[in-house]
Design an enzyme around this catalytic site. Sequence first.
Site, PDB file in Angstrom:
ATOM      1  N   GLU A 131      -3.514  17.300 -10.896  1.00 43.96           N
ATOM      2  CA  GLU A 131      -3.981  17.644 -12.248  1.00 43.96           C
ATOM      3  C   GLU A 131      -5.487  17.871 -12.323  1.00 43.96           C
ATOM      4  O   GLU A 131      -6.197  17.299 -13.132  1.00 43.96           O
ATOM      5  CB  GLU A 131      -3.555  16.555 -13.244  1.00 43.96           C
ATOM      6  CG  GLU A 131      -3.613  17.066 -14.692  1.00 43.96           C
ATOM      7  CD  GLU A 131      -3.012  16.100 -15.703  1.00 43.96           C
ATOM      8  OE1 GLU A 131      -1.865  15.664 -15.501  1.00 43.96           O
ATOM      9  OE2 GLU A 131      -3.697  15.816 -16.695  1.00 43.96           O
ATOM     10  N   ARG A 152      -2.103  21.723 -13.954  1.00 44.13           N
ATOM     11  CA  ARG A 152      -1.053  20.755 -14.295  1.00 44.13           C
ATOM     12  C   ARG A 152      -1.216  20.203 -15.712  1.00 44.13           C
ATOM     13  O   ARG A 152      -0.241  19.773 -16.335  1.00 44.13           O
ATOM     14  CB  ARG A 152      -1.012  19.605 -13.272  1.00 44.13           C
ATOM     15  CG  ARG A 152       0.138  18.653 -13.531  1.00 44.13           C
ATOM     16  CD  ARG A 152       0.394  17.678 -12.385  1.00 44.13           C
ATOM     17  NE  ARG A 152       1.468  16.769 -12.740  1.00 44.13           N
ATOM     18  CZ  ARG A 152       2.137  16.013 -11.897  1.00 44.13           C
ATOM     19  NH1 ARG A 152       1.826  16.057 -10.607  1.00 44.13           N
ATOM     20  NH2 ARG A 152       3.087  15.213 -12.318  1.00 44.13           N
ATOM     21  N   LYS A 209       8.465  23.025 -13.334  1.00 39.75           N
ATOM     22  CA  LYS A 209       7.622  21.858 -13.038  1.00 39.75           C
ATOM     23  C   LYS A 209       7.235  21.825 -11.558  1.00 39.75           C
ATOM     24  O   LYS A 209       6.097  21.536 -11.209  1.00 39.75           O
ATOM     25  CB  LYS A 209       8.355  20.570 -13.430  1.00 39.75           C
ATOM     26  CG  LYS A 209       7.544  19.339 -13.070  1.00 39.75           C
ATOM     27  CD  LYS A 209       7.366  18.359 -14.147  1.00 39.75           C
ATOM     28  CE  LYS A 209       6.326  17.318 -13.750  1.00 39.75           C
ATOM     29  NZ  LYS A 209       6.380  16.126 -14.572  1.00 39.75           N
ATOM     30  N   LYS A 264       3.998  11.470 -10.791  1.00 36.19           N
ATOM     31  CA  LYS A 264       3.167  10.629 -11.664  1.00 36.19           C
ATOM     32  C   LYS A 264       3.902   9.317 -11.883  1.00 36.19           C
ATOM     33  O   LYS A 264       5.055   9.309 -12.325  1.00 36.19           O
ATOM     34  CB  LYS A 264       2.930  11.303 -13.021  1.00 36.19           C
ATOM     35  CG  LYS A 264       1.776  12.277 -13.009  1.00 36.19           C
ATOM     36  CD  LYS A 264       1.423  12.673 -14.431  1.00 36.19           C
ATOM     37  CE  LYS A 264       0.292  13.682 -14.464  1.00 36.19           C
ATOM     38  NZ  LYS A 264       0.011  14.133 -15.841  1.00 36.19           N
ATOM     39  N   GLU A 279      10.985  18.195 -24.083  1.00 30.05           N
ATOM     40  CA  GLU A 279      10.280  18.583 -22.850  1.00 30.05           C
ATOM     41  C   GLU A 279      10.847  19.896 -22.288  1.00 30.05           C
ATOM     42  O   GLU A 279      10.148  20.641 -21.613  1.00 30.05           O
ATOM     43  CB  GLU A 279      10.355  17.467 -21.800  1.00 30.05           C
ATOM     44  CG  GLU A 279       9.711  16.141 -22.230  1.00 30.05           C
ATOM     45  CD  GLU A 279       8.186  16.085 -22.095  1.00 30.05           C
ATOM     46  OE1 GLU A 279       7.557  17.122 -21.783  1.00 30.05           O
ATOM     47  OE2 GLU A 279       7.628  14.994 -22.331  1.00 30.05           O
ATOM     48  N   ARG A 301       0.822  -1.236   0.000  1.00 28.63           N
ATOM     49  CA  ARG A 301       0.000   0.000   0.000  1.00 28.63           C
ATOM     50  C   ARG A 301       0.847   1.274   0.000  1.00 28.63           C
ATOM     51  O   ARG A 301       0.400   2.336   0.406  1.00 28.63           O
ATOM     52  CB  ARG A 301      -0.962   0.033   1.184  1.00 28.63           C
ATOM     53  CG  ARG A 301      -1.965  -1.100   1.169  1.00 28.63           C
ATOM     54  CD  ARG A 301      -3.179  -0.774   2.020  1.00 28.63           C
ATOM     55  NE  ARG A 301      -4.150  -1.830   1.887  1.00 28.63           N
ATOM     56  CZ  ARG A 301      -4.211  -2.893   2.698  1.00 28.63           C
ATOM     57  NH1 ARG A 301      -3.368  -3.007   3.701  1.00 28.63           N
ATOM     58  NH2 ARG A 301      -5.124  -3.803   2.495  1.00 28.63           N
ATOM     59  N   ASN A 356       0.771  18.759 -20.406  1.00 37.77           N
ATOM     60  CA  ASN A 356       0.436  17.793 -21.461  1.00 37.77           C
ATOM     61  C   ASN A 356       0.456  18.439 -22.852  1.00 37.77           C
ATOM     62  O   ASN A 356       0.001  17.821 -23.821  1.00 37.77           O
ATOM     63  CB  ASN A 356      -0.955  17.191 -21.202  1.00 37.77           C
ATOM     64  CG  ASN A 356      -0.979  16.388 -19.915  1.00 37.77           C
ATOM     65  OD1 ASN A 356       0.034  15.820 -19.522  1.00 37.77           O
ATOM     66  ND2 ASN A 356      -2.126  16.368 -19.251  1.00 37.77           N
ATOM     67  N   HIS A 377       9.743   8.944 -26.722  1.00 38.20           N
ATOM     68  CA  HIS A 377       8.658   9.793 -26.203  1.00 38.20           C
ATOM     69  C   HIS A 377       8.864  11.266 -26.600  1.00 38.20           C
ATOM     70  O   HIS A 377       7.950  11.911 -27.125  1.00 38.20           O
ATOM     71  CB  HIS A 377       8.576   9.638 -24.687  1.00 38.20           C
ATOM     72  CG  HIS A 377       7.546  10.503 -24.047  1.00 38.20           C
ATOM     73  ND1 HIS A 377       6.189  10.357 -24.284  1.00 38.20           N
ATOM     74  CD2 HIS A 377       7.660  11.555 -23.190  1.00 38.20           C
ATOM     75  CE1 HIS A 377       5.520  11.278 -23.600  1.00 38.20           C
ATOM     76  NE2 HIS A 377       6.394  12.009 -22.932  1.00 38.20           N
ATOM     77  N   HIS A 411       1.007  16.384 -25.986  1.00 34.25           N
ATOM     78  CA  HIS A 411       0.946  14.969 -25.618  1.00 34.25           C
ATOM     79  C   HIS A 411      -0.239  14.224 -26.227  1.00 34.25           C
ATOM     80  O   HIS A 411      -0.218  12.998 -26.296  1.00 34.25           O
ATOM     81  CB  HIS A 411       0.937  14.810 -24.094  1.00 34.25           C
ATOM     82  CG  HIS A 411       2.306  14.999 -23.481  1.00 34.25           C
ATOM     83  ND1 HIS A 411       3.063  16.138 -23.693  1.00 34.25           N
ATOM     84  CD2 HIS A 411       3.063  14.196 -22.692  1.00 34.25           C
ATOM     85  CE1 HIS A 411       4.209  16.025 -23.034  1.00 34.25           C
ATOM     86  NE2 HIS A 411       4.236  14.859 -22.431  1.00 34.25           N
ATOM     87  N   HIS A 454       1.153  10.976 -27.728  1.00 36.28           N
ATOM     88  CA  HIS A 454       0.845   9.636 -27.208  1.00 36.28           C
ATOM     89  C   HIS A 454       0.238   8.761 -28.303  1.00 36.28           C
ATOM     90  O   HIS A 454       0.524   7.563 -28.379  1.00 36.28           O
ATOM     91  CB  HIS A 454      -0.130   9.730 -26.033  1.00 36.28           C
ATOM     92  CG  HIS A 454       0.531  10.090 -24.734  1.00 36.28           C
ATOM     93  ND1 HIS A 454      -0.167  10.356 -23.582  1.00 36.28           N
ATOM     94  CD2 HIS A 454       1.849  10.217 -24.407  1.00 36.28           C
ATOM     95  CE1 HIS A 454       0.685  10.627 -22.602  1.00 36.28           C
ATOM     96  NE2 HIS A 454       1.903  10.566 -23.080  1.00 36.28           N
TER      97      HIS A 454
END
Length: 360
Positions: free
Chosen positions: A238, A242, A228, A144, A186, A122, A246, A266, A249, A253
């Site tokens: 987000e 935030r 960031k 993330k 980035e 957990r 993206n 990427h 993206h 993606h």
Amino acid sequence: MADKIKVDLGARSYEIRIGAGVLGQIGTLCRDLDLGPVALVVSDEHVNPLYGPPVEAALHEAGFEVGRVAVPAGEASKSGKMLFRLYDEALDRGLDRRGFVVALGGGVVGDLAGFFAASFLRGIRYVQIPTSLLAMVDSSVGGKTGINLPRGKNLVGAFHQPVLVLADVAALRTLPAREYTAGLAEVVKYGIIRDAGFFEKLEQNAAALRAGEPALLESVIAHGCRIKAEVVRLDERERSLRAILNFGHTLGHAVEQVTGYGRYLHGEAISLGMAFAARLSARLTGFPPAEADRMIALLRALGLPVERPDLDWSAVRQAMGVDKKTRDRALRFVLAERIGAVRVGCEVPEELLREVWNQL
Ligand code: GLY
């Protein structure tokens, strides 16, 4: 001299240290954070032979019991199969809730090891030691974590902040040139979404940046991390702001997915996505076309791809449809208003998507 940047999240706050040689501080810093006694270093088969031994030695020296696991390099390792392998390794090595994980590698290792840390027992603590430019400026910061599903990237994951990020810029010397260049995408993104002055600095220093000039690089990484850290501080989960991270993206993606995560790195896919978003912005937000040209010119000058790839549009469009940024079924984009400011949640007419794709 290492740069120190705080990611200010109350009880979940942590420090990013950036500089040549900071990797050697891992043992003492983990002791200061009262982690332990068992550490599991998760790396990949490219990075592990290079940096696994010094990280392990520094941890040993500081009194930790250390296990080390290397997964195959590449996006395919962000999988359920690899995650379950890590659970087994952790149980075999007696990792308990006081123990911690060290993610040593690029974005794939950071996301996988971070999600492993988020879910094992957990949630246990973890340290990020990013060794790629992309991981240093983006994926190692902000918590993330996740893995991919066959139907899309990062569809399973958790927000789980690391307790420390050590970005050793000396590790970039062994990074393949293509991966280095991909990481610059980035970096450019930060200028577009939040800081026009930074974008100008990148334009003025494109050649030195492309060549990886060390002092420039260190300051650029630190500045990207500062941006960031600020965005994550303001919107960790987000809910709104935030999402500016993206930018580029949605298409990026989709391109990665359609090409089986094998053809584009990427950052390369994000460069294509940013070029696409720039052209869409010029049609929808009042973003001046000359500014879109400027953005694309910088990406090109850094050696990043900006032209339409030889891919079937309907496959790309379909892949965008299952991107997790889809809300209420309408596809939404992050678009530029000017260099330094973007707008989230922009709906784009279907026919414009195809038209701009064809014009890329
Ligand atoms: N890379 C996007 C984010 O961290 O939110």
